[in-house]
Write an enzyme that holds these catalytic residues in place. Sequence first.
Site, PDB file in Angstrom:
ATOM      1  N   GLY A   1       0.838  -1.212   0.000  1.00  0.00           N
ATOM      2  CA  GLY A   1       0.000   0.000   0.000  1.00  0.00           C
ATOM      3  C   GLY A   1       0.864   1.249   0.000  1.00  0.00           C
TER       4      GLY A   1
ATOM      5  N   ALA B   1      15.172  11.258  -0.761  1.00  0.00           N
ATOM      6  CA  ALA B   1      16.355  11.195   0.098  1.00  0.00           C
ATOM      7  C   ALA B   1      17.306  10.087  -0.361  1.00  0.00           C
ATOM      8  CB  ALA B   1      15.923  10.957   1.548  1.00  0.00           C
TER       9      ALA B   1
ATOM     10  N   ARG C   1       1.227  -5.042  -5.654  1.00  0.00           N
ATOM     11  CA  ARG C   1       1.378  -6.300  -4.900  1.00  0.00           C
ATOM     12  C   ARG C   1       1.651  -7.357  -5.967  1.00  0.00           C
ATOM     13  NH1 ARG C   1      -0.811  -4.249   0.078  1.00  0.00           N
ATOM     14  NH2 ARG C   1      -2.628  -2.954  -0.295  1.00  0.00           N
TER      15      ARG C   1
ATOM     16  N   GLY D   1       5.661  -2.330   3.577  1.00  0.00           N
ATOM     17  CA  GLY D   1       5.256  -2.894   4.861  1.00  0.00           C
ATOM     18  C   GLY D   1       5.876  -4.267   5.116  1.00  0.00           C
ATOM     19  N   ASP D   2       5.287  -4.994   6.052  1.00  0.00           N
ATOM     20  CA  ASP D   2       5.887  -6.272   6.461  1.00  0.00           C
ATOM     21  C   ASP D   2       5.970  -7.285   5.311  1.00  0.00           C
ATOM     22  OD1 ASP D   2       3.140  -6.357   6.433  1.00  0.00           O
ATOM     23  OD2 ASP D   2       2.927  -7.345   8.376  1.00  0.00           O
TER      24      ASP D   2
ATOM     25  N   THR E   1       4.058   2.405   5.694  1.00  0.00           N
ATOM     26  CA  THR E   1       2.660   1.956   5.790  1.00  0.00           C
ATOM     27  C   THR E   1       1.901   2.885   6.723  1.00  0.00           C
ATOM     28  OG1 THR E   1       1.159   0.218   6.555  1.00  0.00           O
ATOM     29  CG2 THR E   1       3.334   0.220   7.550  1.00  0.00           C
TER      30      THR E   1
ATOM     31  N   ASP F   1      -0.442   2.000   8.524  1.00  0.00           N
ATOM     32  CA  ASP F   1      -1.038   1.204   9.607  1.00  0.00           C
ATOM     33  C   ASP F   1      -0.241   1.211  10.924  1.00  0.00           C
ATOM     34  OD1 ASP F   1      -2.913   0.543   7.718  1.00  0.00           O
ATOM     35  OD2 ASP F   1      -2.078  -1.438   7.290  1.00  0.00           O
TER      36      ASP F   1
ATOM     37  N   ASP G   1       1.850  -0.847  11.799  1.00  0.00           N
ATOM     38  CA  ASP G   1       1.808  -2.224  12.316  1.00  0.00           C
ATOM     39  C   ASP G   1       3.142  -2.959  12.153  1.00  0.00           C
ATOM     40  OD1 ASP G   1       1.711  -2.388   9.570  1.00  0.00           O
ATOM     41  OD2 ASP G   1       0.096  -3.854   9.486  1.00  0.00           O
TER      42      ASP G   1
ATOM     43  N   ARG H   1     -27.293  12.627  16.372  1.00  0.00           N
ATOM     44  CA  ARG H   1     -27.178  11.231  15.942  1.00  0.00           C
ATOM     45  C   ARG H   1     -26.000  10.512  16.610  1.00  0.00           C
ATOM     46  NH1 ARG H   1     -27.689  12.394   9.465  1.00  0.00           N
ATOM     47  NH2 ARG H   1     -29.910  11.984   9.289  1.00  0.00           N
TER      48      ARG H   1
ATOM     49  N   MET I   1      -8.979   3.037   8.628  1.00  0.00           N
ATOM     50  CA  MET I   1      -8.130   1.945   8.126  1.00  0.00           C
ATOM     51  C   MET I   1      -7.162   1.429   9.192  1.00  0.00           C
ATOM     52  SD  MET I   1      -6.992   2.647   4.235  1.00  0.00           S
ATOM     53  CE  MET I   1      -8.035   2.110   2.877  1.00  0.00           C
TER      54      MET I   1
ATOM     55  N   ARG J   1      -5.877  -2.157   8.627  1.00  0.00           N
ATOM     56  CA  ARG J   1      -5.869  -3.626   8.436  1.00  0.00           C
ATOM     57  C   ARG J   1      -6.204  -4.292   9.765  1.00  0.00           C
ATOM     58  NH1 ARG J   1      -3.836  -6.230   3.885  1.00  0.00           N
ATOM     59  NH2 ARG J   1      -2.615  -4.455   3.240  1.00  0.00           N
TER      60      ARG J   1
ATOM     61  N   GLU K   1     -16.737   8.876  21.952  1.00  0.00           N
ATOM     62  CA  GLU K   1     -17.393   8.284  23.132  1.00  0.00           C
ATOM     63  C   GLU K   1     -17.022   6.805  23.257  1.00  0.00           C
ATOM     64  OE1 GLU K   1     -18.936  10.757  21.380  1.00  0.00           O
ATOM     65  OE2 GLU K   1     -18.856  12.062  23.145  1.00  0.00           O
TER      66      GLU K   1
ATOM     67  N   LYS L   1     -26.014  14.402  26.188  1.00  0.00           N
ATOM     68  CA  LYS L   1     -25.061  14.488  25.073  1.00  0.00           C
ATOM     69  C   LYS L   1     -25.805  14.517  23.749  1.00  0.00           C
ATOM     70  CE  LYS L   1     -20.496  13.072  26.342  1.00  0.00           C
ATOM     71  NZ  LYS L   1     -19.306  12.504  25.736  1.00  0.00           N
TER      72      LYS L   1
ATOM     73  N   GLU M   1     -10.885  -0.830  11.125  1.00  0.00           N
ATOM     74  CA  GLU M   1     -11.170  -1.662   9.947  1.00  0.00           C
ATOM     75  C   GLU M   1     -11.160  -3.158  10.279  1.00  0.00           C
ATOM     76  OE1 GLU M   1      -8.004  -1.301   7.069  1.00  0.00           O
ATOM     77  OE2 GLU M   1      -8.967  -2.656   5.661  1.00  0.00           O
TER      78      GLU M   1
ATOM     79  N   ARG N   1     -25.619   6.538  11.853  1.00  0.00           N
ATOM     80  CA  ARG N   1     -25.036   6.467  10.508  1.00  0.00           C
ATOM     81  C   ARG N   1     -23.623   5.913  10.597  1.00  0.00           C
ATOM     82  NH1 ARG N   1     -29.586   7.473   9.547  1.00  0.00           N
ATOM     83  NH2 ARG N   1     -30.480   9.160   8.290  1.00  0.00           N
TER      84      ARG N   1
HETATM   85  N1  LIG Z   1       6.682 -14.131   1.895  1.00  0.00           N
HETATM   86  C1  LIG Z   1       7.007 -13.297   0.902  1.00  0.00           C
HETATM   87  N2  LIG Z   1       8.089 -13.558   0.119  1.00  0.00           N
HETATM   88  C2  LIG Z   1       8.438 -12.719  -0.889  1.00  0.00           C
HETATM   89  N3  LIG Z   1       7.761 -11.602  -1.206  1.00  0.00           N
HETATM   90  C3  LIG Z   1       6.690 -11.292  -0.470  1.00  0.00           C
HETATM   91  C4  LIG Z   1       6.254 -12.116   0.618  1.00  0.00           C
HETATM   92  N4  LIG Z   1       5.148 -11.542   1.176  1.00  0.00           N
HETATM   93  C5  LIG Z   1       4.897 -10.424   0.450  1.00  0.00           C
HETATM   94  N5  LIG Z   1       5.820 -10.275  -0.535  1.00  0.00           N
HETATM   95  C6  LIG Z   1       5.866  -9.227  -1.562  1.00  0.00           C
HETATM   96  O1  LIG Z   1       5.597  -7.956  -1.005  1.00  0.00           O
HETATM   97  C7  LIG Z   1       4.449  -7.383  -1.652  1.00  0.00           C
HETATM   98  C8  LIG Z   1       3.738  -6.444  -0.723  1.00  0.00           C
HETATM   99  O2  LIG Z   1       3.247  -7.158   0.410  1.00  0.00           O
HETATM  100  P1  LIG Z   1       1.868  -6.738   1.122  1.00  0.00           P
HETATM  101  O3  LIG Z   1       1.728  -7.617   2.311  1.00  0.00           O
HETATM  102  O4  LIG Z   1       0.776  -6.734   0.125  1.00  0.00           O
HETATM  103  O5  LIG Z   1       2.047  -5.202   1.515  1.00  0.00           O
HETATM  104  P2  LIG Z   1       2.962  -4.497   2.622  1.00  0.00           P
HETATM  105  O6  LIG Z   1       4.377  -4.597   2.196  1.00  0.00           O
HETATM  106  O7  LIG Z   1       2.456  -3.081   2.586  1.00  0.00           O
HETATM  107  O8  LIG Z   1       2.688  -5.190   3.927  1.00  0.00           O
HETATM  108  C9  LIG Z   1       3.649  -8.590  -2.093  1.00  0.00           C
HETATM  109  O9  LIG Z   1       2.747  -8.313  -3.135  1.00  0.00           O
HETATM  110  C10 LIG Z   1       4.767  -9.520  -2.582  1.00  0.00           C
HETATM  111  O10 LIG Z   1       5.228  -9.142  -3.868  1.00  0.00           O
HETATM  112  O1  LIG Z   2      -5.702  -0.547  -1.063  1.00  0.00           O
HETATM  113  P1  LIG Z   2      -6.147  -1.926  -0.748  1.00  0.00           P
HETATM  114  O2  LIG Z   2      -5.483  -2.938  -1.589  1.00  0.00           O
HETATM  115  O3  LIG Z   2      -7.644  -2.008  -0.728  1.00  0.00           O
HETATM  116  O4  LIG Z   2      -5.661  -2.272   0.734  1.00  0.00           O
HETATM  117  C1  LIG Z   2      -6.253  -1.740   1.884  1.00  0.00           C
HETATM  118  C2  LIG Z   2      -5.279  -1.931   3.021  1.00  0.00           C
HETATM  119  O5  LIG Z   2      -4.106  -1.162   2.785  1.00  0.00           O
HETATM  120  C3  LIG Z   2      -3.858  -0.312   3.888  1.00  0.00           C
HETATM  121  O6  LIG Z   2      -4.421   0.958   3.598  1.00  0.00           O
HETATM  122  C4  LIG Z   2      -2.362  -0.181   4.082  1.00  0.00           C
HETATM  123  O7  LIG Z   2      -1.795  -1.458   4.321  1.00  0.00           O
HETATM  124  P2  LIG Z   2      -0.320  -1.859   3.826  1.00  0.00           P
HETATM  125  O8  LIG Z   2       0.549  -0.663   4.062  1.00  0.00           O
HETATM  126  O9  LIG Z   2       0.080  -3.051   4.644  1.00  0.00           O
HETATM  127  O10 LIG Z   2      -0.407  -2.183   2.363  1.00  0.00           O
HETATM  128  C5  LIG Z   2      -4.621  -0.954   5.058  1.00  0.00           C
HETATM  129  O11 LIG Z   2      -4.954  -0.029   6.066  1.00  0.00           O
HETATM  130  C6  LIG Z   2      -5.821  -1.503   4.356  1.00  0.00           C
HETATM  131  O12 LIG Z   2      -6.327  -2.623   5.051  1.00  0.00           O
HETATM  132 MG   LIG Z   3       1.295  -4.715   5.637  1.00  0.00          MG
END
Ligand SMILES: Nc1ncnc2c1ncn2[C@@H]1O[C@H](COP(=O)(O)OP(=O)(O)O)[C@@H](O)[C@H]1O
Ligand SMILES: O=P(O)(O)OC[C@H]1O[C@](O)(COP(=O)(O)O)[C@@H](O)[C@@H]1O
Ligand SMILES: [Mg+2]
Length: 328
Positions: A15, A26, A76, A106-107, A129, A131, A133, A166, A173, A175, A191, A218, A227, A248
Site C-alpha cells: 500500500g 532522500a 502487490r 510494509g511487512d 505503511t 497502519d 503495524d 445522531r 483503516m 488492516r 465516546e 449528550k 477496519e 449512521r
Molecule cells: N513471503 C514473501 N516472500 C516474498 N515476497 C513477499 C512475501 N510476502 C509479500 N511479498 C511481496 O511484497 C508485496 C507487498 O506485500 P503486502 O503484504 O501486500 O504489503 P505491505 O508490504 O504493505 O505489507 C507482495 O505483493 C509480494 O510481492
Molecule cells: O488498497 P487496498 O489494496 O484495498 O488495501 C487496503 C489496506 O491497505 C492499507 O491501507 C495499508 O496497508 P499496507 O501498508 O500493509 O499495504 C490498510 O490499512 C488496508 O487494510
Molecule cells: Mg502490511
Amino acid sequence: MSNKVSTIGVLTSGGDAPGMNAAIRAVVRTAIANGLKVKGIRRGYSGLLEEDIIDMDASSVSDIIQRGGTILYTARCLEFKTPEGQQKGAEICRKHGIDGLVVIGGDGSFQGARKLANLGINTVALPGTIDLDIACTDYTIGFDTAVNTAMEAIDKVRDTSTSHERCSIIEVMGRNAGYIALWCGIANGAEDILITERYDHDEAKIIENIKHSRSIGKKHHIIVNAEGIGDSNGMAKRIEAATGMETRATIIGHIQRGGSPTCIDRVYASEMGAYAVDLLCKGESNRVVGYRSGGLVDYDIQEALEMQKDIDQYLYDVSRTLSRSLQS
Ligand SMILES: Nc1ncnc2c1ncn2[C@@H]1O[C@H](COP(=O)(O)OP(=O)(O)O)[C@@H](O)[C@H]1O
Ligand SMILES: O=P(O)(O)OC[C@H]1O[C@](O)(COP(=O)(O)O)[C@@H](O)[C@@H]1O
Ligand SMILES: [Mg+2]
C-alpha cells in the site's frame, strides 16, 4: 572509507503511504552525494520482474517532497512470493548493475527484501505503511499524515452528527491494527473507541453507553471503529434499533492513504531514506530501519519480522478514562 556499492535501486511496494516520495528523494540525493548511480524500479516487485527500471538523477526527484502517493508507483506481486520469482528478481538486479537496493513498504515487502538479501543483493528496507503495524519501530512512513486526515474527517462528521443529534460510527483503516483508530479516538474525543487488539464484541455495553450519554444530555455519540473489526453498517442498524437514536456509518476509506505528507512524515522519511543509503555504503545488507526512543535504529530483517507489537496499554487506558469521563 570507500563505498561498498556502486548502483542503488529503489522501489515502493504494498500500500502506498504519504511520505514515500520524501524517502525516494532522500535515497536518490544521498546516493548521488556519495558518488553512486541510482535506478528507480517502478511498480514494486512486479516492475522488477518486468524490468520496469529507470535511471534517476537529482532532478528526477524535484518537486515531489510535498506530494502524496509514490512517483515510482506500487503494486502487490504474487509471483515474487515464489522462489523462482525471487531468483529472477535477483538476476535482474545483477543485470542492471544494482548492487544495493532500498525497499520501501510494509511487512510483506520486508519478506521480499529478505529473500533478495539472501540471494546476494544488498538490501535495506524502510517501513512505509499508514497502519503503524511494524513491530520494530515506533514510527512508520505515512501514519502521521493518515491519522491527521482521519482526525479531520471525523471532526467534520461530528459537526453533522451533533446537529442531527445522531450516533455516528466512523470506520478507519489499519488492516488488523488499531493504531489509527486509537489515536483518532483520543484526538477526536470519541465516546467509544473499538480497536481490534482489545474489542470484546460486547455490543450491549456500547448500547448502554449510548443510552447513558443521551440521559445526561449528550447531543451526539461518536464511535471510532477499526477496519479490523469492520461491520460498521451492520453495527449502525443494530444500534439504531436498540437505542432509537438515529445512527449512521461512515467508512473513511482510501482518502486516508493520500494527500500531502505532514512535516513529520516528510522529515522522518527523508532521514530514513538517507540512513538506508548510509547503511548500504557501509556494506550492510538485510537490515530494516526503525525509529525508537527518538532516534534511528536498524535490525536484521528476520529479527524485525519476528518482533511482536501491541497497543500501548497506558494509552489505551487513558482513552477509556477520557471517553467515559461524563459517566457517573
Ligand atoms: N513471503 C514473501 N516472500 C516474498 N515476497 C513477499 C512475501 N510476502 C509479500 N511479498 C511481496 O511484497 C508485496 C507487498 O506485500 P503486502 O503484504 O501486500 O504489503 P505491505 O508490504 O504493505 O505489507 C507482495 O505483493 C509480494 O510481492
Ligand atoms: O488498497 P487496498 O489494496 O484495498 O488495501 C487496503 C489496506 O491497505 C492499507 O491501507 C495499508 O496497508 P499496507 O501498508 O500493509 O499495504 C490498510 O490499512 C488496508 O487494510
Ligand atoms: Mg502490511
